[in-house]
Design a protein around this motif. Structure first.
Motif, PDB file in Angstrom:
ATOM      1  N   MET A  92     -41.565 -34.271  36.156  1.00 30.52           N
ATOM      2  CA  MET A  92     -41.893 -34.191  37.582  1.00 30.52           C
ATOM      3  C   MET A  92     -40.643 -34.084  38.459  1.00 30.52           C
ATOM      4  SD  MET A  92     -45.023 -33.971  37.291  1.00 30.52           S
ATOM      5  CE  MET A  92     -45.530 -33.907  39.020  1.00 30.52           C
ATOM      6  N   GLN A  93     -39.462 -34.326  37.864  1.00 28.29           N
ATOM      7  CA  GLN A  93     -38.214 -34.157  38.630  1.00 28.29           C
ATOM      8  C   GLN A  93     -37.956 -32.684  38.959  1.00 28.29           C
ATOM      9  OE1 GLN A  93     -38.528 -34.734  35.453  1.00 28.29           O
ATOM     10  NE2 GLN A  93     -36.738 -34.226  34.226  1.00 28.29           N
ATOM     11  N   HIS A  94     -38.672 -31.790  38.256  1.00 27.90           N
ATOM     12  CA  HIS A  94     -38.508 -30.360  38.519  1.00 27.90           C
ATOM     13  C   HIS A  94     -39.580 -29.818  39.475  1.00 27.90           C
ATOM     14  CE1 HIS A  94     -35.609 -30.667  35.350  1.00 27.90           C
ATOM     15  NE2 HIS A  94     -36.501 -30.872  34.421  1.00 27.90           N
ATOM     16  N   HIS A  95     -40.454 -30.707  39.954  1.00 24.67           N
ATOM     17  CA  HIS A  95     -41.521 -30.293  40.880  1.00 24.67           C
ATOM     18  C   HIS A  95     -40.899 -29.957  42.245  1.00 24.67           C
ATOM     19  CE1 HIS A  95     -45.094 -30.515  43.423  1.00 24.67           C
ATOM     20  NE2 HIS A  95     -45.828 -30.471  42.319  1.00 24.67           N
ATOM     21  N   PRO A  96     -41.372 -28.859  42.872  1.00 21.82           N
ATOM     22  CA  PRO A  96     -40.792 -28.466  44.177  1.00 21.82           C
ATOM     23  C   PRO A  96     -40.737 -29.599  45.194  1.00 21.82           C
ATOM     24  CG  PRO A  96     -42.288 -26.768  43.386  1.00 21.82           C
ATOM     25  CD  PRO A  96     -42.379 -27.904  42.399  1.00 21.82           C
ATOM     26  N   ASP A  97     -41.740 -30.464  45.201  1.00 25.36           N
ATOM     27  CA  ASP A  97     -41.734 -31.579  46.163  1.00 25.36           C
ATOM     28  C   ASP A  97     -40.556 -32.517  45.909  1.00 25.36           C
ATOM     29  OD1 ASP A  97     -43.994 -30.589  47.296  1.00 25.36           O
ATOM     30  OD2 ASP A  97     -45.371 -32.059  46.416  1.00 25.36           O
ATOM     31  N   TYR A  98     -40.221 -32.717  44.626  1.00 22.48           N
ATOM     32  CA  TYR A  98     -39.095 -33.618  44.332  1.00 22.48           C
ATOM     33  C   TYR A  98     -37.747 -32.915  44.545  1.00 22.48           C
ATOM     34  CZ  TYR A  98     -36.112 -37.198  42.374  1.00 22.48           C
ATOM     35  OH  TYR A  98     -35.133 -38.151  42.240  1.00 22.48           O
ATOM     36  N   ILE A  99     -37.706 -31.617  44.279  1.00 20.48           N
ATOM     37  CA  ILE A  99     -36.445 -30.889  44.494  1.00 20.48           C
ATOM     38  C   ILE A  99     -36.042 -30.943  45.966  1.00 20.48           C
ATOM     39  CG2 ILE A  99     -35.327 -28.609  44.364  1.00 20.48           C
ATOM     40  CD1 ILE A  99     -36.987 -28.049  41.858  1.00 20.48           C
ATOM     41  N   LYS A 100     -37.053 -30.983  46.850  1.00 19.82           N
ATOM     42  CA  LYS A 100     -36.746 -31.131  48.295  1.00 19.82           C
ATOM     43  C   LYS A 100     -36.053 -32.467  48.557  1.00 19.82           C
ATOM     44  CE  LYS A 100     -40.692 -28.589  49.892  1.00 19.82           C
ATOM     45  NZ  LYS A 100     -42.080 -28.847  50.297  1.00 19.82           N
ATOM     46  N   ILE A 101     -36.436 -33.467  47.801  1.00 15.63           N
ATOM     47  CA  ILE A 101     -35.835 -34.798  47.966  1.00 15.63           C
ATOM     48  C   ILE A 101     -34.470 -34.853  47.301  1.00 15.63           C
ATOM     49  CG2 ILE A 101     -36.101 -37.235  47.278  1.00 15.63           C
ATOM     50  CD1 ILE A 101     -39.195 -36.651  47.474  1.00 15.63           C
ATOM     51  N   ASN A 102     -34.377 -34.307  46.090  1.00 14.09           N
ATOM     52  CA  ASN A 102     -33.138 -34.381  45.321  1.00 14.09           C
ATOM     53  C   ASN A 102     -32.913 -33.069  44.576  1.00 14.09           C
ATOM     54  OD1 ASN A 102     -31.101 -34.864  43.448  1.00 14.09           O
ATOM     55  ND2 ASN A 102     -31.691 -37.001  43.131  1.00 14.09           N
ATOM     56  N   PRO A 103     -32.067 -32.176  45.143  1.00 18.56           N
ATOM     57  CA  PRO A 103     -31.875 -30.861  44.525  1.00 18.56           C
ATOM     58  C   PRO A 103     -31.226 -30.907  43.142  1.00 18.56           C
ATOM     59  CG  PRO A 103     -30.385 -31.146  46.412  1.00 18.56           C
ATOM     60  CD  PRO A 103     -31.323 -32.317  46.403  1.00 18.56           C
ATOM     61  N   SER A 104     -30.711 -32.058  42.746  1.00 22.05           N
ATOM     62  CA  SER A 104     -30.152 -32.119  41.392  1.00 22.05           C
ATOM     63  C   SER A 104     -31.245 -32.382  40.354  1.00 22.05           C
ATOM     64  CB  SER A 104     -29.053 -33.186  41.299  1.00 22.05           C
ATOM     65  OG  SER A 104     -29.600 -34.474  41.419  1.00 22.05           O
ATOM     66  N   GLU A 105     -32.469 -32.616  40.817  1.00 23.39           N
ATOM     67  CA  GLU A 105     -33.614 -32.800  39.905  1.00 23.39           C
ATOM     68  C   GLU A 105     -33.358 -33.950  38.927  1.00 23.39           C
ATOM     69  OE1 GLU A 105     -35.038 -28.932  38.383  1.00 23.39           O
ATOM     70  OE2 GLU A 105     -33.982 -27.976  40.051  1.00 23.39           O
ATOM     71  N   LEU A 106     -32.776 -35.020  39.462  1.00 20.85           N
ATOM     72  CA  LEU A 106     -32.480 -36.207  38.661  1.00 20.85           C
ATOM     73  C   LEU A 106     -32.970 -37.433  39.422  1.00 20.85           C
ATOM     74  CD1 LEU A 106     -28.752 -35.315  37.802  1.00 20.85           C
ATOM     75  CD2 LEU A 106     -30.649 -35.299  36.171  1.00 20.85           C
ATOM     76  N   VAL A 107     -33.175 -38.525  38.701  1.00 21.33           N
ATOM     77  CA  VAL A 107     -33.384 -39.818  39.357  1.00 21.33           C
ATOM     78  C   VAL A 107     -32.134 -40.642  39.139  1.00 21.33           C
ATOM     79  CG1 VAL A 107     -35.883 -39.864  39.148  1.00 21.33           C
ATOM     80  CG2 VAL A 107     -34.496 -40.813  37.308  1.00 21.33           C
ATOM     81  N   PRO A 108     -31.878 -41.628  40.015  1.00 25.69           N
ATOM     82  CA  PRO A 108     -32.687 -42.066  41.136  1.00 25.69           C
ATOM     83  C   PRO A 108     -32.348 -41.327  42.430  1.00 25.69           C
ATOM     84  CG  PRO A 108     -30.819 -43.531  40.898  1.00 25.69           C
ATOM     85  CD  PRO A 108     -30.696 -42.493  39.804  1.00 25.69           C
ATOM     86  N   SER A 109     -33.244 -41.476  43.399  1.00 28.00           N
ATOM     87  CA  SER A 109     -32.965 -41.143  44.798  1.00 28.00           C
ATOM     88  C   SER A 109     -33.419 -42.350  45.608  1.00 28.00           C
ATOM     89  CB  SER A 109     -33.767 -39.921  45.258  1.00 28.00           C
ATOM     90  OG  SER A 109     -33.597 -38.832  44.380  1.00 28.00           O
ATOM     91  N   LEU A 110     -32.675 -42.653  46.645  1.00 25.24           N
ATOM     92  CA  LEU A 110     -33.058 -43.773  47.515  1.00 25.24           C
ATOM     93  C   LEU A 110     -33.365 -43.232  48.901  1.00 25.24           C
ATOM     94  CD1 LEU A 110     -33.331 -46.910  47.657  1.00 25.24           C
ATOM     95  CD2 LEU A 110     -31.020 -46.924  48.645  1.00 25.24           C
ATOM     96  N   GLU A 111     -34.620 -43.419  49.328  1.00 25.46           N
ATOM     97  CA  GLU A 111     -35.020 -42.982  50.664  1.00 25.46           C
ATOM     98  C   GLU A 111     -34.941 -44.176  51.604  1.00 25.46           C
ATOM     99  OE1 GLU A 111     -38.491 -40.387  50.838  1.00 25.46           O
ATOM    100  OE2 GLU A 111     -39.050 -41.293  52.740  1.00 25.46           O
ATOM    101  N   LEU A 112     -34.135 -44.030  52.636  1.00 24.68           N
ATOM    102  CA  LEU A 112     -33.975 -45.116  53.603  1.00 24.68           C
ATOM    103  C   LEU A 112     -35.145 -45.108  54.588  1.00 24.68           C
ATOM    104  CD1 LEU A 112     -30.133 -44.705  54.299  1.00 24.68           C
ATOM    105  CD2 LEU A 112     -31.299 -45.894  52.419  1.00 24.68           C
ATOM    106  N   ASP A 113     -35.242 -46.146  55.396  1.00 24.68           N
ATOM    107  CA  ASP A 113     -36.389 -46.296  56.289  1.00 24.68           C
ATOM    108  C   ASP A 113     -36.483 -45.156  57.299  1.00 24.68           C
ATOM    109  OD1 ASP A 113     -37.054 -48.558  54.923  1.00 24.68           O
ATOM    110  OD2 ASP A 113     -36.153 -49.944  56.367  1.00 24.68           O
TER     111      ASP A 113
END
Lengths: 214, 214
Positions: B39-60
């Motif tokens: 799911m790291q390669h899903h377009p919705d996640y690529i918008k969050i993290n273009p490296s297609e890796l975890v983790p990502s931290l979304e701030l408030d």
């Protein structure tokens, strides 16, 4: 300070550029990663750096620091100006994130010893090793390009910093192994602007005392 | 804060441990790295993290930070206590050096996508992939063990920090893939002492909402 360095090591190249940007004088002690199976595996060097990698930075009191990004963090601590990272926490995290994308996601996978192990274990020949390196650089650059600012001389501003150092030194490897850089105009712009600065010019592989330029 | 995480990702495990040590509350948003090709390669996640890796931290405020060590540096900036790194410049550089030995010299070479590429390109089967991972962990641990203090609970003191987080999370992978840890008593001691702390226990893969424990 003494920098244990190899001309073509992009990790050593990073530290050379950082030292030059900060105007810190240092002596280069070459460690030939290729000759006789690699001088980084010599017992005398293992005493200095048990990871058998370059660079290592020996301070005037004999203390040895390892890991290029830890060394650059140290340099930023002892000589804060010019700063390698912005002071705003979010801007700092973004710049560090891009630097780490190069230093963690690209560079280690393409390290000399990984290529050697691919050859030994999977019979990878020179072409297969080049394909391997190009693949990880393209994957990495694709993930970095959208994170960069498009209207500045460097990654996030008009002042070079850690992200620019990591990107520009990685571009040396990209050029060496024939990565098509056309899809990465922002990375190309950063490389061009860094390589116009004397601090970077003096740090380039070709300018090192151990360079073998054919 | 929202942490995009995968239970078995040791990079995500690092950030979970750091958030817990600092007492920062967060919600976990699982990203299944295996299901349907990842799911790291899903377009919705690529918008969050273009490296297609975890983790990502979304701030408030919606800002997204990537790269586990850049995220932990950010956490140390916004909530300095308990500090993940010592304040003395040399001690800081040494702790960061050990953390980077794990995060740069071991972990990226053993990343899921590298194993997948080894399989695709060199026909590496499950045994060959395990041998690959074990090799780089043993090489890395051998270089780290001599750098650690022997008379403290953690890597350099009696307080856990960044080096301990990187070591303990890497030990999870070492145990998973069958690395013989007997040659690394100081690393084993750090792992034992970290895993006695609630902050680490709550961060372990098995305690995550997306854990698949058979």
């Amino acid at each position: 300070m003494i920098l244990y360095s190899y001309w073509r090591s992009t990790a050593a190249y990073r530290v050379r550029a950082a030292l030059n940007l900060k105007g810190i004088k240092f002596d280069t002690r070459p460690v030939d990663l290729v000759k006789d199976g690699g001088m980084q595996h010599h017992p005398d060097y293992i005493k200095i750096n048990p990871s058998e990698l370059v660079p290592s930075l020996e301070l005037d009191d004999g203390t040895v620091l390892t890991q290029s990004l830890a060394i650059m963090d140290y340099l930023d601590t002892i000589k804060p100006e010019p700063a390698l990272l912005p002071s705003d926490p979010i801007a700092r995290a973004r710049a560090l994130g891009v630097a780490h994308s190069v230093a963690m996601d690209i560079h280690p996978v393409n390290n000399l010893r990984v290529g050697q192990y691919l050859g030994k274990t999977f019979g990878a020949d020179a072409d297969a090793k080049r394909d391997w390196m190009v693949h990880w650089m393209e994957v990495g650059f694709r993930s970095i390009e959208p994170l960069l600012t498009s209207d500045t001389k460097f990654a996030f501003s008009d002042t070079p910093g850690l992200a620019d150092i990591c990107i520009t030194t990685q571009c040396y490897n990209a050029n060496r192994w024939g990565v098509d850089m056309m899809p990465f105009p922002k990375i190309l712009n950063i490389e061009k602007n860094c390589l116009s600065l004397q601090a970077f010019i003096d740090a380039t592989p070709e300018q090192q005392p151990d360079a073998v330029v054919s």
